[in-house]
Design a protein around this motif. Structure first.
Motif, mmCIF file in Angstrom:
data_model
loop_
_atom_site.group_PDB
_atom_site.id
_atom_site.type_symbol
_atom_site.label_atom_id
_atom_site.label_comp_id
_atom_site.label_asym_id
_atom_site.label_seq_id
_atom_site.Cartn_x
_atom_site.Cartn_y
_atom_site.Cartn_z
ATOM 1 N N GLY A 99 -5.597 59.939 13.387
ATOM 2 C CA GLY A 99 -4.626 58.906 13.043
ATOM 3 C C GLY A 99 -4.936 57.541 13.612
ATOM 4 N N ASP A 100 -3.863 56.763 13.760
ATOM 5 C CA ASP A 100 -3.972 55.381 14.213
ATOM 6 C C ASP A 100 -3.157 55.175 15.490
ATOM 7 O OD1 ASP A 100 -1.331 55.352 13.190
ATOM 8 O OD2 ASP A 100 -2.040 54.683 11.231
ATOM 9 N N THR B 35 -0.546 57.956 16.347
ATOM 10 C CA THR B 35 -1.137 59.162 16.934
ATOM 11 C C THR B 35 -1.652 58.888 18.342
ATOM 12 O OG1 THR B 35 -1.749 59.849 14.697
ATOM 13 C CG2 THR B 35 -2.811 60.996 16.508
ATOM 14 N N SER C 251 -8.097 59.066 17.110
ATOM 15 C CA SER C 251 -7.165 58.033 16.645
ATOM 16 C C SER C 251 -7.505 56.678 17.257
ATOM 17 C CB SER C 251 -5.722 58.410 17.017
ATOM 18 O OG SER C 251 -5.560 58.473 18.416
ATOM 19 N N ASN D 196 -2.797 61.459 9.859
ATOM 20 C CA ASN D 196 -1.718 60.489 9.661
ATOM 21 C C ASN D 196 -2.351 59.100 9.570
ATOM 22 O OD1 ASN D 196 0.542 58.883 9.664
ATOM 23 N ND2 ASN D 196 1.392 59.647 11.588
ATOM 24 N N LEU D 197 -2.871 58.786 8.405
ATOM 25 C CA LEU D 197 -3.529 57.505 8.158
ATOM 26 C C LEU D 197 -2.958 56.862 6.891
ATOM 27 C CD1 LEU D 197 -7.293 58.342 8.866
ATOM 28 C CD2 LEU D 197 -5.854 56.772 10.183
ATOM 29 N N TRP E 288 -1.914 66.109 5.327
ATOM 30 C CA TRP E 288 -1.921 64.639 5.406
ATOM 31 C C TRP E 288 -0.463 64.192 5.503
ATOM 32 C CZ3 TRP E 288 -6.603 61.633 4.045
ATOM 33 C CH2 TRP E 288 -6.438 60.272 4.329
ATOM 34 N N TYR F 38 2.446 61.149 6.324
ATOM 35 C CA TYR F 38 2.572 59.695 6.202
ATOM 36 C C TYR F 38 4.040 59.307 6.130
ATOM 37 C CZ TYR F 38 2.102 54.979 4.240
ATOM 38 O OH TYR F 38 2.185 53.628 4.027
#
Length: 386
Positions: free
Chosen positions: A139-140, A143, A184, A240-241, A294, A296
């Protein structure tokens, strides 16, 4: 009370479990958030020796004792001897987990955290039970736990406002008795970073240990090496992107600017869809048997339909029944943390959603292996009595 006299490397203690995508043996190099070590120790006092360095963003360590965080410390440059506990009952097993709280700081080549070893005297290390599952989270900033420490008014981008312990990856893993790893980076996406920088995307670096890091030292420590997927196969990969991609694309549209050389929103959607499918192919090839989810939606749902259709379309096209899309709960004014990011409450709500979803998916592992299971009977009804 006998005092610790020497540092023993992790390599000399086979009962100690190394967590995360790491390198090194005698000295363990921690790159990603949530990486660290875990063990059971029976003595009264224990210290960990670590090396730390940074130019802008200092590393932080979290210490957990028997499942509860008891300390959180920033590290000084150079050698650090951190007391984990002292004066406790000799002979009583103590489950200890030490985690890196801060993400891999790609914009700070000087950022370094190494576990040199443990200092102890009057106890022994016991064998850890095997984890029930292995989970990987990609993730980003969400995360990475950005915003899970500090008041909602805080806006400074500093290490102190990151926390691995306060994130949904850690919460889900603990709820399912799983070992977990995280890949992440704040501000990064599928095809672009939040600011439109197309170099800041996770997929090209997924197959490396921690390839997004820069600088000669990180290269020498093995961060850019290929990651050994065979050595650690997850039961599930949770991605989670898309949040940062949505921000960059939406900002360009509002300003009437081109993104990726076009103003055509349908063309932009196609670029995003292709990138999602390409990444899912890499993740599947790297993890042949894993459930892939996935997720989001924790910070808005721009491009929700695009991401959902891309994921579900790829699953249908490839006849892969183990690829799924999960709409995650949005952050609200009551659950927001610092830096306008999801706070601890938001992570707790999301963790419960993912945990419930994973329980149903991973239940089959117990049926196939005929292991004893303690999951609620509702899952049994899903698979035994369709």
């Amino acid at each position: 009370m006998e005092q610790p006299t020497k540092t023993v490397s992790v390599a000399a203690l086979p009962q100690v479990r190394v967590l995360g995508r790491t390198t090194g043996t005698d000295v363990v190099n921690l790159f990603w958030t949530g990486s660290g070590i875990e063990f059971i120790y029976t003595g009264s006092e224990l210290q960990v020796e670590v090396n730390a360095d940074y130019d802008a963003y200092e590393p932080w360590l979290a210490v957990e004792l028997n499942g509860v965080q008891i300390s959180r410390v920033p590290l000084n440059k150079g050698k650090n001897e951190v007391c984990l506990f002292r004066g406790m009952t000799v002979g009583k097993p103590k489950h200890v987990r030490i985690l890196k709280e801060v993400q891999a700081m790609h914009q700070d080549p000087g950022h370094l955290l190494q576990i040199v070893g443990l200092q102890y005297a009057d106890g022994e290390f016991l064998q850890l039970p095997e984890p029930k599952y292995r989970l990987e989270f990609v993730g980003d900033s969400i995360t990475s736990g950005e915003g899970t420490v500090g008041d909602a008014c805080e806006e400074d981008w500093i290490s102190a406002f990151f926390s691995a312990v306060n994130t949904y990856p850690c919460m889900v893993a603990d709820a399912l008795s799983a070992e977990y790893r995280v890949v992440s980076q704040s501000g990064w996406g599928i095809v672009t970073g939040w600011d439109g920088n197309v170099e800041n995307k996770i997929p090209p670096f997924y197959t490396q240990v921690c390839g997004l890091l820069t600088g000669e030292r990180n290269a020498s420590l093995g961060a850019l090496e290929d990651y050994d997927f065979e050595a650690w196969q997850p039961d599930a990969v949770i991605i989670n992107l898309g949040t940062n991609d949505a921000t960059a694309i939406q900002s360009a549209a509002e300003l009437g600017q081109e993104w990726a050389g076009t103003r055509d929103i349908e063309e932009v959607k196609e670029i995003l869809t292709t990138a999602i499918c390409d990444f899912l192919k890499v993740v599947r090839n790297s993890n042949p048997t894993a459930q892939i989810i996935w997720g989001y939606g924790m910070l808005g749902d721009n491009f929700l339909s695009v991401i959902r259709e891309a994921v579900e379309g790829y699953a249908k096209q490839t006849a892969d029944s183990r690829i799924h899309f999960l709409h995650l709960p949005d952050t609200t004014p009551d659950t927001v943390g610092s830096r306008l990011h999801p706070g601890v409450k938001a992570h707790q709500i999301t963790a419960k959603e993912i945990e419930t979803y994973l329980q149903a998916l991973l239940w089959k592992k117990f049926i196939i292996s005929e292991e004893k299971c303690d999951v609620k009977c509702v899952n049994c009804a899903l698979y035994c009595n369709p």
